[in-house]
Design an enzyme around this catalytic site. Sequence first.
Site, PDB file in Angstrom:
ATOM      1  N   LYS A 115       0.804  -1.222   0.000  1.00 28.58           N
ATOM      2  CA  LYS A 115       0.000   0.000   0.000  1.00 28.58           C
ATOM      3  C   LYS A 115       0.843   1.282   0.000  1.00 28.58           C
ATOM      4  O   LYS A 115       1.947   1.304   0.516  1.00 28.58           O
ATOM      5  CB  LYS A 115      -0.895  -0.019   1.235  1.00 28.58           C
ATOM      6  CG  LYS A 115      -2.026   0.972   1.211  1.00 28.58           C
ATOM      7  CD  LYS A 115      -2.883   0.798   2.448  1.00 28.58           C
ATOM      8  CE  LYS A 115      -4.112   1.688   2.359  1.00 28.58           C
ATOM      9  NZ  LYS A 115      -3.786   3.095   2.097  1.00 28.58           N
ATOM     10  N   GLY A 116       0.283   2.344  -0.564  1.00 22.53           N
ATOM     11  CA  GLY A 116       0.968   3.622  -0.664  1.00 22.53           C
ATOM     12  C   GLY A 116       1.548   4.098   0.661  1.00 22.53           C
ATOM     13  O   GLY A 116       0.858   4.109   1.682  1.00 22.53           O
ATOM     14  N   CYS A 125      -0.578  11.968  -7.038  1.00 22.80           N
ATOM     15  CA  CYS A 125      -0.760  12.791  -5.840  1.00 22.80           C
ATOM     16  C   CYS A 125      -0.785  14.283  -6.193  1.00 22.80           C
ATOM     17  O   CYS A 125      -0.094  14.726  -7.107  1.00 22.80           O
ATOM     18  CB  CYS A 125       0.368  12.541  -4.853  1.00 22.80           C
ATOM     19  SG  CYS A 125       0.368  10.909  -4.114  1.00 22.80           S
ATOM     20  N   LYS A 155       4.051   5.117 -11.674  1.00 22.02           N
ATOM     21  CA  LYS A 155       2.636   4.792 -11.872  1.00 22.02           C
ATOM     22  C   LYS A 155       1.918   6.039 -12.370  1.00 22.02           C
ATOM     23  O   LYS A 155       1.756   7.009 -11.637  1.00 22.02           O
ATOM     24  CB  LYS A 155       2.016   4.297 -10.563  1.00 22.02           C
ATOM     25  CG  LYS A 155       0.582   3.809 -10.703  1.00 22.02           C
ATOM     26  CD  LYS A 155       0.091   3.243  -9.377  1.00 22.02           C
ATOM     27  CE  LYS A 155      -1.295   2.639  -9.510  1.00 22.02           C
ATOM     28  NZ  LYS A 155      -1.745   2.046  -8.214  1.00 22.02           N
ATOM     29  N   GLY A 162     -11.950  -1.100 -11.832  1.00 20.81           N
ATOM     30  CA  GLY A 162     -12.751  -2.243 -12.217  1.00 20.81           C
ATOM     31  C   GLY A 162     -12.771  -2.533 -13.706  1.00 20.81           C
ATOM     32  O   GLY A 162     -12.069  -1.886 -14.493  1.00 20.81           O
ATOM     33  N   GLY A 189      -5.881  -2.375 -14.425  1.00 20.34           N
ATOM     34  CA  GLY A 189      -7.212  -1.900 -14.784  1.00 20.34           C
ATOM     35  C   GLY A 189      -8.131  -3.007 -15.270  1.00 20.34           C
ATOM     36  O   GLY A 189      -8.045  -3.438 -16.416  1.00 20.34           O
ATOM     37  N   GLY A 208      -6.099  -5.327  -9.027  1.00 18.39           N
ATOM     38  CA  GLY A 208      -6.610  -4.437  -7.998  1.00 18.39           C
ATOM     39  C   GLY A 208      -8.001  -4.808  -7.549  1.00 18.39           C
ATOM     40  O   GLY A 208      -8.192  -5.531  -6.570  1.00 18.39           O
TER      41      GLY A 208
END
Length: 305
Positions: A46-47, A131, A166, A218, A244, A266
């Site tokens: 995780k980030g 970000c 990313k 999704g 994706g 994801g």
Amino acid sequence: MSKNTKVRIGKTEWKNPVTTGSGTFGSGLAMTDYVDLNRLGAITIKGTTLEPRPGNLPPRMVETRSAVLGSVGLENPGVEAVLNDIIPKVALYDSVLVVNIGGSSVEDYGEVAKRLDTSPDVDAIEINISCPNLKKGGLGFGTDPEMAGSVVKAVRQNTGKTVIAKLTPAVTDITVMAKAARDNGADALTLCNGYPGLAISTRTRKPILGNIQGGICGPSLKPLNMLHVWKTSQAVDIPIIALGGIMNAEDAIEYILAGATGVSIGTGNLVDPTTTMKVVAGIEKYLEESEFEDINELIGLAWKK
């Protein structure tokens, strides 16, 4: 004789092309009842930011008819806690370890990379360029090639590890951003983060998410991101990790044929926590049943002459 599923992303070698989408899998440690972490090509945790972050106000996720909208806001305990409490535990598994990072300034990114560089357990750093840059009124780093390049450069100057950028899809030409990342030191790219989206409740007549907007995730993303992978793989000569709408092995193989070297799962983890294992097994089966001896032979095959 078994066929080769190994791929190279920068300095790292993955046993297969499959990794986990940052923010959908945590550190992986909570998923061990469903997933053999040793079977993954890489674990992307995780980030992580310089200081702890509480994340966005709830609700943070909402299902729509065509997609999931997420707005977690990089909730995390900060880089020191990640280094001391999380990375040593994840490193016990036999998979490449990728840490996703975020920041509010170029300096933040550089400092997080510098601290992660001290850990022998971290194999690669994935930069979340979506970000907001607080010094420029919240404009996303990833929407401007100069700003994106400055972030990648700051990370590159502070680590000798594999650097993965990313990218956000919310740009006019993804290949311009890809070239900026490559030219400033990125070893690979992840395509792409979620598209910005909005959901409104007809009952409250207000936005549903606490942060108003979120990232679209999704299956509805797959055709959009597939085109980004197709274009970018022909524009730059560094590996791409596709992201994706990968819900099964066929989705993953389509992305590889479009030009991806790796695939990141994801939303599939949220729908079925065993998705990564099914994708790994499905890729192996597809290769065994094909005339190809090496997964790398399939990369970009859909556009190669």
